[in-house]
Write a protein that holds these residues in place. Structure first.
Motif, PDB file in Angstrom:
ATOM      1  N   THR A 190      -4.798 -35.552  23.649  1.00 51.16           N
ATOM      2  CA  THR A 190      -5.827 -36.298  23.554  1.00 51.16           C
ATOM      3  C   THR A 190      -6.172 -35.692  24.821  1.00 51.16           C
ATOM      4  N   VAL A 191      -7.596 -35.985  25.036  1.00 50.17           N
ATOM      5  CA  VAL A 191      -7.996 -34.717  26.354  1.00 50.17           C
ATOM      6  C   VAL A 191      -9.280 -35.739  26.836  1.00 50.17           C
ATOM      7  N   THR A 192      -8.922 -36.074  28.219  1.00 53.04           N
ATOM      8  CA  THR A 192      -9.749 -37.112  28.837  1.00 53.04           C
ATOM      9  C   THR A 192     -10.586 -36.774  29.307  1.00 53.04           C
TER      10      THR A 192
ATOM     11  N   ARG B 136      -0.380 -34.798  18.313  1.00 51.19           N
ATOM     12  CA  ARG B 136      -1.161 -35.756  18.552  1.00 51.19           C
ATOM     13  C   ARG B 136      -1.906 -35.099  19.994  1.00 51.19           C
TER      14      ARG B 136
ATOM     15  N   THR C  19     -12.749 -32.095  25.506  1.00 54.18           N
ATOM     16  CA  THR C  19     -12.433 -33.509  24.706  1.00 54.18           C
ATOM     17  C   THR C  19     -12.942 -32.945  23.565  1.00 54.18           C
TER      18      THR C  19
ATOM     19  N   THR D 213      -9.455 -32.528  21.393  1.00 59.41           N
ATOM     20  CA  THR D 213      -8.516 -33.935  21.094  1.00 59.41           C
ATOM     21  C   THR D 213      -8.706 -33.677  19.501  1.00 59.41           C
ATOM     22  N   SER D 214      -7.256 -33.932  19.957  1.00 59.01           N
ATOM     23  CA  SER D 214      -6.966 -33.919  18.011  1.00 59.01           C
ATOM     24  C   SER D 214      -5.787 -33.769  17.463  1.00 59.01           C
TER      25      SER D 214
ATOM     26  N   VAL E 218      -1.125 -36.905  26.415  1.00 59.33           N
ATOM     27  CA  VAL E 218      -2.776 -36.619  27.105  1.00 59.33           C
ATOM     28  C   VAL E 218      -2.804 -35.652  28.158  1.00 59.33           C
TER      29      VAL E 218
END
Lengths: 110, 111
Positions: free
Chosen positions: B109-111, B107, B83, B86-87, B12
């Motif tokens: 996730t870019v927040t 996996r 974002t 995210t992939s 993340v």
């Protein structure tokens, strides 16, 4: 021309059924056609592959049928089992790279 | 057994961060690849490398770079994560034969 079109997007069959997944391509320079199987949380793994000079290849319960003139190939799973539930990707190789289809999520119900 | 390992299973990151994804293979393969996997889009090639210090753009290289300083290691770099990056990221390696081996994926996730 570099695309590989895969259908259906998802498929549900009963145990013992024969799911069929289809792929089509345009580029006649493709020289190798593998199928990959992917379980949740895992990377894809090679399942079976075919060269364009062969019309059919069987490995266990998995069969690839290849129609060079129609530029189509398909995966058949004989006597499907719940353990075959996974996502399946067809692919085609050209210019040192694999081009993948968009995937088919298969569910085999008990 | 061929083994392709990726440094993280889950990651993340915040928007704008620089992100490094590492991939190592133990089979002395010449060719290595980075893909991203998104639902309904399949696997799309980001970059590949056919030798140390060599790299080639794949189909979707924008926003990414790669590094291959040693034969067994291929790194994917997101210079400034966004974002839409995210992939699921998959690394693969291949010898001169046709079979391509994949790692388990990261996996991101870019927040």
């Amino acid at each position: 021309q570099q695309q590989v079109k895969q259908s259906p997007q998802s498929l549900i069959v009963q145990k013992g059924g024969i799911p069929i997944i289809n792929c089509a391509y345009e580029n006649t320079a493709f020289d190798y056609f593998p199928w990959y199987q992917q379980f949740p949380g895992k990377g894809p793994a090679l399942l079976i592959a075919i060269r364009p000079d062969v019309s059919e290849k069987k490995e266990g319960r998995f069969t690839i049928s290849f129609n060079k003139s129609a530029k189509q190939f398909s995966l058949h799973i004989m006597d499907s089992q719940p353990g075959d539930s996974a996502t399946y990707f067809c692919a085609a190789r050209g210019f040192q790279k694999l081009v993948f289809g968009t995937g088919t999520r298969l569910l085999v119900s008990p | 057994d061929v083994k392709v390992t990726q440094s993280s299973r889950y990651l993340v990151k915040r928007t704008g961060e620089k992100v490094f994804l590492e991939c190592v293979q133990d089979m002395d393969h010449e060719n290595m690849f980075w893909y991203r996997q998104d639902p309904g889009l399949g696997l799309r090639l980001i970059y590949f490398s056919y030798d140390v210090k060599m790299k080639e753009k794949g189909d979707i290289p924008e926003g990414y770079s790669v590094s291959r300083e040693k034969k067994e290691r291929f790194s994917l770099i997101l210079e400034s994560a966004s974002t839409n990056q995210t992939s699921m990221y998959l690394c693969a390696s291949r010898s001169t034969s046709y079979e391509q081996y994949f790692g388990p994926g990261t996996r991101l996730t870019v927040t």
